[in-house]
Enzyme design. Structure first.
Site, PDB file in Angstrom:
ATOM      1  CD1 TRP A   1      -2.228  -2.154   1.715  1.00 11.29           C
ATOM      2  CD2 TRP A   1      -3.137  -0.922   0.097  1.00 11.29           C
ATOM      3  NE1 TRP A   1      -3.353  -2.819   1.273  1.00 11.29           N
ATOM      4  CE2 TRP A   1      -3.933  -2.081   0.278  1.00 11.29           C
ATOM      5  CE3 TRP A   1      -3.509   0.003  -0.873  1.00 11.29           C
ATOM      6  CZ2 TRP A   1      -5.073  -2.327  -0.477  1.00 11.29           C
ATOM      7  CZ3 TRP A   1      -4.652  -0.250  -1.626  1.00 11.29           C
ATOM      8  CH2 TRP A   1      -5.418  -1.400  -1.419  1.00 11.29           C
ATOM      9  CD  GLN A   2       4.712   1.902   3.906  1.00 11.86           C
ATOM     10  OE1 GLN A   2       5.782   1.407   3.532  1.00 11.86           O
ATOM     11  NE2 GLN A   2       4.459   2.154   5.178  1.00 11.86           N
TER      12      GLN A   2
ATOM     13  CB  ILE B   1       4.138   7.066  -5.513  1.00 10.25           C
ATOM     14  CG1 ILE B   1       4.938   5.768  -5.442  1.00 10.25           C
ATOM     15  CG2 ILE B   1       4.949   8.208  -4.911  1.00 10.25           C
ATOM     16  CD1 ILE B   1       5.309   5.334  -4.047  1.00 10.25           C
TER      17      ILE B   1
ATOM     18  CG  HIS C   1     -11.161   1.777  -1.933  1.00 10.28           C
ATOM     19  ND1 HIS C   1     -10.137   2.557  -1.426  1.00 10.28           N
ATOM     20  CD2 HIS C   1     -10.572   0.980  -2.869  1.00 10.28           C
ATOM     21  CE1 HIS C   1      -9.005   2.235  -2.022  1.00 10.28           C
ATOM     22  NE2 HIS C   1      -9.238   1.288  -2.903  1.00 10.28           N
TER      23      HIS C   1
ATOM     24  CE1 TYR D   1     -30.320 -12.546 -11.620  1.00 16.69           C
ATOM     25  CE2 TYR D   1     -30.549 -13.240  -9.337  1.00 16.69           C
ATOM     26  CZ  TYR D   1     -30.895 -13.374 -10.673  1.00 16.69           C
ATOM     27  OH  TYR D   1     -31.808 -14.320 -11.047  1.00 16.69           O
TER      28      TYR D   1
END
Length: 498
Positions: free
Chosen positions: A386-387, A391, A427, A489
């Protein structure tokens, strides 16, 4: 008389000695030849004989070494595949993996063509962005985003002149950023003509602008704080980089000279989320590099769209059944069928966006910092992944969220958890709002990275940690996609089937 006799005898002796010496030196050639034939060399042959003896010794030594080599052919050494050998050149193995991957997926692609035919349709792609050809709500949303940019610039100009107090400026920035997140979400949720793809595109643009304007606000605030410091040298060293950071003829900007439309829109289009008064600039635009990146962009965007239509959509459509109607083996088979195409498309998207597109934009704007990603594929821990895979976002989180929390006395673990919470929020925001359903699968998946990072960092090391990261990427994403497909659905098609 006696003396003269003595002198004459001495002279005769000297002459006899000289003649004897000459006689000894002037030996006939036949005598020398005879001596060589008998094997008795003279003093003049010593250098040549010495060379011949040295050559003979070296020949004998070479023969002995050759015999020793034939007697012994082993030495202490490790197998190449052992970790102790230090061997790391596996290019041939990597090429083999690529060939096998291409061949295996070519078989799947051929089966797909035989089963479904050619499904690629450019018109269908355009219809995903707009239902009504005369109404472009997503494009209109993107155009309206300029209002928020102008408000942020106007607020900073007033703050630099002292027309607004810091408190008033903070409230205006807070309201501007809050409306940036809520306004497009409300339009996407309430306007039926906004398609899921168009809504996701518009919300992505607004999310990027939100992070950019937040950074813009922070950096200008730091510059105002520096302007109150008495030492002018300290102010210039921190607000304006030193001349060696710039090329010849480049203009350095100091606060508040940066508060211009040109500077603001350069930052808006620059491939970064973190604002600076003076960005590093490349000396010139390389046309060959620019054209290569443009060709890559066009090629990969067509490949992504074609593979999505031909490969991904049929699998998703065949998976549109309630999970409660299937057993565990059927669910696993559905997940694995979705994993490979999803992962390949994700890798292609990474190259298209983070390498081709961002380098194209950077070259066009002569933006110097091209480190958009690091070697995330070598990640031996979830944290390292994740790092290093994104970037620009990592720099923003570190500069404007993580370190400010540490400076306020928040613990390191709590700050890391807050960063993952913020990422989980965005997200979910970019998935649930365009689909108009809130199931928190993306949010849960991001928050699950915390215990996964702890487990991998605690119990897995080296290649095992790297394998765990790859498994989480290959399996985790399609699992979340499968959950959203199932819920979509159930929400839209189950009643029709009933």
């Amino acid at each position: 008389m006696g003396d003269m006799n003595k002198t004459g005898s001495v002279t005769r002796k000297r002459r006899a000695t000289l003649s004897a010496a000459k006689t000894s030196n002037l030996q006939p050639l036949s005598e020398i030849t005879a001596r060589l034939a008998l094997g008795n060399p003279g003093p003049e042959d010593e250098p040549r004989n010495r060379r011949e003896r040295t050559k003979t010794k070296s020949d004998k030594l070479g023969q002995n070494n050759d015999i020793s080599a034939r007697l012994s052919c082993h030495k202490t050494q490790q197998s190449l595949l052992s970790s102790a050998s230090g061997y790391s050149n596996y290019r041939g193995v990597l090429n083999w993996c690529v060939v096998m991957l291409v061949l295996s997926n070519a078989r799947l692609f051929l089966e797909n063509l035989l089963k479904y035919g050619i499904l690629v349709d450019p018109v269908q792609v355009i219809s995903l962005f707009l239902n009504d050809p005369y109404s472009w709500p997503a494009a209109c949303l993107v155009i309206v985003s300029n209002v928020f940019i102008v408000v942020a610039l106007y607020t900073e100009r007033q703050l630099s002149k002292g027309s607004f107090s810091e408190r008033v400026g903070f409230l205006i920035h807070f309201a501007n950023l809050a409306v940036m997140l809520t306004f497009p979400a409300a339009v996407v949720l309430l306007l039926p003509s906004v398609t899921p793809v168009g809504g996701a595109f518009a919300l992505g643009i607004y999310t990027i602008l939100f992070l950019k304007l937040y950074s813009y606000k922070d950096v200008n605030l730091w510059c105002r704080e520096l302007s109150t410091v008495k030492a002018r040298k300290l102010v210039r060293s921190l607000s304006c980089p030193t001349p060696q950071h710039f090329h010849k003829g480049e203009h350095k900007v100091c606060y508040p000279g940066n508060l211009t439309i040109r500077d603001m829109y350069y930052f808006v289009f620059a491939p970064t989320l973190c604002y600076e008064l003076n960005f590093p600039r490349s000396p010139e635009i390389r046309m060959s590099f620019l054209l290569r990146r443009l060709c890559e962009m066009l090629f990969f965007i067509q490949l992504l769209v074609g593979l999505t239509q031909q490969w991904m959509i049929p699998i998703i459509q065949s998976s549109m059944k309630p999970l409660e109607d299937m057993d565990l083996s059927r669910m696993t088979e559905r997940l694995l069928r979705l994993a490979v195409p999803n992962h390949l498309l994700w890798l292609m998207f990474f190259y298209w966006f983070f390498h081709s597109s961002m380098n194209f934009t950077a070259e066009l704007l002569r933006f110097g910092d091209r480190q958009f990603y690091k070697d995330w594929w070598n990640s031996e821990s979830v944290t390292y992944f994740w790092q290093n895979w994104n970037i620009p976002v990592h720099k923003w989180c570190l500069r404007h969220f993580y370190k400010p929390l540490l400076r306020k006395g928040v613990s390191k673990i709590a700050s890391q958890s807050a960063v993952f919470f913020l990422s989980a929020f965005f997200h979910e925001y970019l998935v649930s709002v365009p689909l108009r359903m809130f199931r928190l699968w993306a949010f849960t998946g991001m928050m699950a990275q915390l215990p996964l990072a702890w487990f991998v960092g605690r119990f897995l090391r080296g290649n095992y940690g790297n394998a765990a990261v790859w498994i989480s990427l290959i399996i985790g994403q399609p699992f979340a996609v499968l959950m959203y497909v199932h819920d979509y659905y159930v929400m839209h098609y189950k009643h029709e089937d009933a």
